[in-house]
Design a protein around this motif. Structure first.
Motif, PDB file in Angstrom:
ATOM      1  N   SER A 116     -28.343 -10.853  14.729  1.00 18.52           N
ATOM      2  CA  SER A 116     -26.968 -11.158  14.353  1.00 18.52           C
ATOM      3  C   SER A 116     -26.967 -12.139  13.192  1.00 18.52           C
ATOM      4  O   SER A 116     -27.838 -13.013  13.090  1.00 18.52           O
ATOM      5  N   PHE A 117     -25.993 -11.987  12.336  1.00 29.34           N
ATOM      6  CA  PHE A 117     -25.881 -12.825  11.142  1.00 29.34           C
ATOM      7  C   PHE A 117     -24.878 -13.943  11.405  1.00 29.34           C
ATOM      8  O   PHE A 117     -23.759 -13.696  11.861  1.00 29.34           O
ATOM      9  N   LEU A 118     -25.289 -15.189  11.159  1.00 31.41           N
ATOM     10  CA  LEU A 118     -24.391 -16.330  11.313  1.00 31.41           C
ATOM     11  C   LEU A 118     -23.449 -16.360  10.116  1.00 31.41           C
ATOM     12  O   LEU A 118     -23.828 -16.748   9.013  1.00 31.41           O
ATOM     13  N   LEU A 156     -31.705 -20.364  12.754  1.00 31.75           N
ATOM     14  CA  LEU A 156     -30.370 -20.461  12.181  1.00 31.75           C
ATOM     15  C   LEU A 156     -30.278 -21.695  11.287  1.00 31.75           C
ATOM     16  O   LEU A 156     -30.795 -22.765  11.643  1.00 31.75           O
ATOM     17  N   PRO A 157     -29.605 -21.583  10.158  1.00 32.92           N
ATOM     18  CA  PRO A 157     -29.528 -22.701   9.198  1.00 32.92           C
ATOM     19  C   PRO A 157     -28.418 -23.692   9.532  1.00 32.92           C
ATOM     20  O   PRO A 157     -27.465 -23.865   8.767  1.00 32.92           O
ATOM     21  N   SER A 215     -26.627  -7.250  23.803  1.00 32.51           N
ATOM     22  CA  SER A 215     -27.513  -6.815  24.883  1.00 32.51           C
ATOM     23  C   SER A 215     -28.985  -6.959  24.542  1.00 32.51           C
ATOM     24  O   SER A 215     -29.835  -6.930  25.433  1.00 32.51           O
ATOM     25  N   ASP A 216     -29.327  -7.100  23.263  1.00 31.90           N
ATOM     26  CA  ASP A 216     -30.722  -7.211  22.852  1.00 31.90           C
ATOM     27  C   ASP A 216     -31.103  -8.588  22.338  1.00 31.90           C
ATOM     28  O   ASP A 216     -32.269  -8.829  22.052  1.00 31.90           O
ATOM     29  N   GLU A 217     -30.146  -9.488  22.207  1.00 30.76           N
ATOM     30  CA  GLU A 217     -30.408 -10.706  21.448  1.00 30.76           C
ATOM     31  C   GLU A 217     -29.940 -11.951  22.202  1.00 30.76           C
ATOM     32  O   GLU A 217     -28.822 -12.003  22.710  1.00 30.76           O
ATOM     33  N   ILE A 218     -30.826 -12.957  22.243  1.00 24.34           N
ATOM     34  CA  ILE A 218     -30.544 -14.203  22.953  1.00 24.34           C
ATOM     35  C   ILE A 218     -30.523 -15.356  21.958  1.00 24.34           C
ATOM     36  O   ILE A 218     -31.393 -15.453  21.081  1.00 24.34           O
ATOM     37  N   PHE A 226     -32.370 -20.659  17.329  1.00 23.18           N
ATOM     38  CA  PHE A 226     -32.865 -19.399  16.792  1.00 23.18           C
ATOM     39  C   PHE A 226     -32.389 -18.268  17.692  1.00 23.18           C
ATOM     40  O   PHE A 226     -32.039 -18.473  18.858  1.00 23.18           O
ATOM     41  N   SER A 227     -32.357 -17.069  17.146  1.00 20.59           N
ATOM     42  CA  SER A 227     -32.040 -15.887  17.941  1.00 20.59           C
ATOM     43  C   SER A 227     -33.327 -15.114  18.181  1.00 20.59           C
ATOM     44  O   SER A 227     -34.194 -15.035  17.300  1.00 20.59           O
TER      45      SER A 227
END
Length: 652
Positions: free
Chosen positions: A106-108, A412-413, A384-387, A400-401
């Motif tokens: 995912s993009f922040l 993540l920045p 469902s795939d990313e924490i 971080f993801s």
């Protein structure tokens, strides 16, 4: 024609109202709060409970593809890296994106700092706020110093300090006993350690509730035992804006108490804590390291207001395992448990994820899905795939993801996260008021913490935890003549004070949690460890505020030079070790089970002396041990059954 024109006019008006309502139900809270001022009709519509529920349902569905996470982080003042830091609440906004390396993360897309209302800052004395939990975009907060509970809906800029609750008195045993705790501050303020708050929604009464569970009060007996008394619990209801005391008999077994330690989440009418099972009474010699029996999950049904407990998978139940990162989250509308996988990684460098696919009560089995080589703090599922996770190996607090499918991570920045507060998957879309006027009517109110954007792309490694675990107890059975003598006293007490019929017994080992096959195997092995009978001597009659130890005979288990005491302690300890306990239950024989007041317990104790004074000092041989299957939720004892027994050799 005129009648038809009137009817058509009414139809057009209804259609127009439906269209307006449909459009308004898709708008963000900030816009709706402004639109309340357009007209009385729009104000009535936007504050209508049915519209509030409809708006919440639509907003949840529309925001699934664009998750946001609310958390507390440390930022530098004046954008100067050398300046002091301050804690702020920030909303991290994500978009699904495939980065340049071809790995799905995912993009922040943005970070929005949320202003705390100045009136709220004044109310809390400027102290740091901690997130306890959330439900339907309403967040439960606690200031670090004042300990006052606050409900907050950032989307509509509402906050509500809850009234003080009077049901958890201060404990002089606890105040100032741990390093760094001010002695002049009531223990109820130290919520991170002393009280376990929970927050959620009751779909039955259409209401929000806060559960406050106090630390167990302690008492030291003259014969060297420490007694953990029942937990004090209070429940706050938003509709009445008041607290009330709640009985916690569902948080005890025959010989243990269940202690909710850390609130984890609310999900579909249930609050969840990670917790501990503790001995009710433990000798002071063992209290520091042998008091804890197992780690458990404790649930609270918001409708029935009853506690339940659930066993953890594998070694996670061991209280001496390093499980400080154990975490419950919602994953694809299922309950997911994160825990250190000690079986494959003895040094605690990997996580296992277990899932309950279809919850069917406390005996629901866990299914092991995956193990990944990270020992960091899980915060929330982005999809469902990313924490979303936090680095805990150092003090940087970086985020971080981690993608479960590709097994890759992406930092993540943003500035560091303050690790004393939970993260909330937050959509900033709820117009549910916490100040009254629009009780939620939607009956499908699960938290929006799980997403189903992708199918789980790799098959789970199924390792089912046996869901047929029961509770068992080993009893020492008095001789028939002694049992008859005790039964007469029991019957007289029961006629006056109520309660179920009890088979006279001394509890030797309690709260054994395993399958019946394993329990029988351990009981058979016990026959080679404890072969000789021994004498039991009644020390005194005492009363307790527990259900299962309401009125009881305490059996002498002092570490004296008396041969009888040594034999009893040796046999009791051997029984406990055989079933995996580090120490043994304090031997006792309950005369009455019940929820009696202090005055009623005093009268019951006096009545025993009138009925049969000799019972308080009698001594008798133990020649039989029995294994019983028990259900401590069944206060009638009708489902309790003996499944095995053997005779001890006894020479007087």
């Amino acid at each position: 024609m005129e009648i038809d024109d009137v009817n058509m006019s009414g139809v057009h008006k209804n259609i127009e109202q439906d269209v307006v309502e449909q459009i308004l139900s898709t708008l963000p809270p900030k816009t709706l709060m402004r639109f309340k001022c357009v007209s009385k009709r729009w104000y009535a519509l936007i504050t209508n409970p049915r519209f509030v529920a409809k708006h919440l349902s639509i907003s949840k569905h529309n925001n699934r593809s664009t998750p946001s996470v609310l958390l507390k982080r440390l930022v530098h003042k004046d954008n100067n890296t050398d300046s002091e830091t301050q804690a702020v609440f920030s909303l991290l906004k994500f978009r699904n994106n495939i980065d340049g390396g071809g790995e799905a993360h995912s993009f922040l897309s943005g970070v929005e700092d949320i202003d705390i209302p100045s009136s709220l800052s004044l109310k809390t004395g400027g102290s740091s706020l901690h997130i306890i939990g959330h439900c339907n975009e309403i967040i439960c907060l606690v200031p670090a110093v004042s300990g006052e509970v606050i409900l907050w809906n950032p989307a509509i800029h509402e906050f509500k300090p809850l009234p003080p609750q009077p049901y958890l008195p201060n404990s002089p045993e606890i105040i100032g006993t741990l390093p760094g705790w001010p002695k002049d501050v009531p223990y109820s303020i130290h919520r991170e350690y002393m009280d376990s708050l929970g927050f959620g929604y009751d779909p039955r009464s259409d209401d929000y509730k806060v559960v406050n569970i106090g630390y167990p009060c302690l008492e030291r007996s003259l014969d060297g035992y420490r007694i953990n008394f029942p937990l004090k619990t209070a429940v706050y209801t938003l509709s009445t804006d008041s607290w009330r005391e709640m009985k916690t008999f569902s948080l005890e077994t025959q010989s243990t108490i269940l202690f909710p330690d850390r609130f984890q989440m609310y999900f579909k009418g249930m609050c969840y804590w990670s917790g501990l099972e503790l001995h009710k009474e433990v000798h002071l010699f063992d209290a520091m390291e042998e008091e804890f029996i197992r780690n458990i999950i404790i649930l609270f049904d918001m409708g029935d207001e009853v506690f339940h407990d659930m066993l953890l998978p594998g070694s996670l139940s061991d209280p001496f395992e390093v499980s400080f990162n154990m975490r419950l989250l919602v994953w694809n509308e299922s309950i997911a448990l994160f825990g250190l996988e000690s079986e494959n990684s003895p040094y605690g460098v990997s996580f296992g994820i277990w899932v309950i696919d279809e919850f069917d009560g406390p005996k629901t089995p866990w299914t092991k899905h995956i193990c990944f080589e990270l020992n960091e703090k899980p915060l929330a599922f982005l999809n469902s795939d990313e924490i979303l996770m936090e680095v805990i190996k150092d003090t940087s607090g970086r985020l971080f993801s981690y993608n479960l499918s590709t097994k890759t991570l992406k930092y993540l920045p943003i500035d560091s996260v303050q690790n004393d507060s939970a993260a909330v998957v937050y959509g900033n879309y709820s117009i549910v008021s916490i100040l009254g006027g629009n009780k939620l009517e939607n009956k499908d109110n699960s938290t929006n913490a799980g997403f189903s954007l992708f199918e789980y792309s790799f098959p789970p490694s199924r390792s089912m935890v046996d869901n047929e675990w029961h509770s068992y107890s080993v009893w020492a059975i008095p001789p028939d003549d002694v049992s008859l003598k005790i039964k007469k006293v029991m019957q007289a007490l029961r006629l006056e004070f109520g309660g179920p019929e009890i088979e006279p017994h001394i509890t030797v080992v309690g709260s054994i949690r395993m399958t019946q096959e394993n329990a029988l195997n351990e009981f058979r092995s016990l026959q080679s460890c404890v072969t000789s009978g021994y004498k039991a001597k009644v020390n005194q009659v005492v009363t307790r505020s527990f259900y299962y130890q309401c009125v009881l005979l305490v059996i002498d288990s002092s570490f004296s030079s008396d041969d009888e005491s040594f034999e009893l302690c040796g046999a009791t300890g051997a029984c406990g070790r055989c079933f995996g306990f580090h120490n043994s239950v304090r031997p006792h024989l309950s005369l009455l089970y019940g929820n009696l007041t202090e005055e009623e317990r005093r009268k019951a104790k006096e009545k025993i002396s009138i009925l049969d004074k000799s019972i308080t000092g009698m001594s008798f041989p133990i020649t039989r041990l029995a294994l019983h299957k028990i259900d401590y939720k069944d206060k009638t004892l009708k489902s309790w059954e003996k499944i095995a027994e053997y005779t001890l050799l006894y020479f007087d």
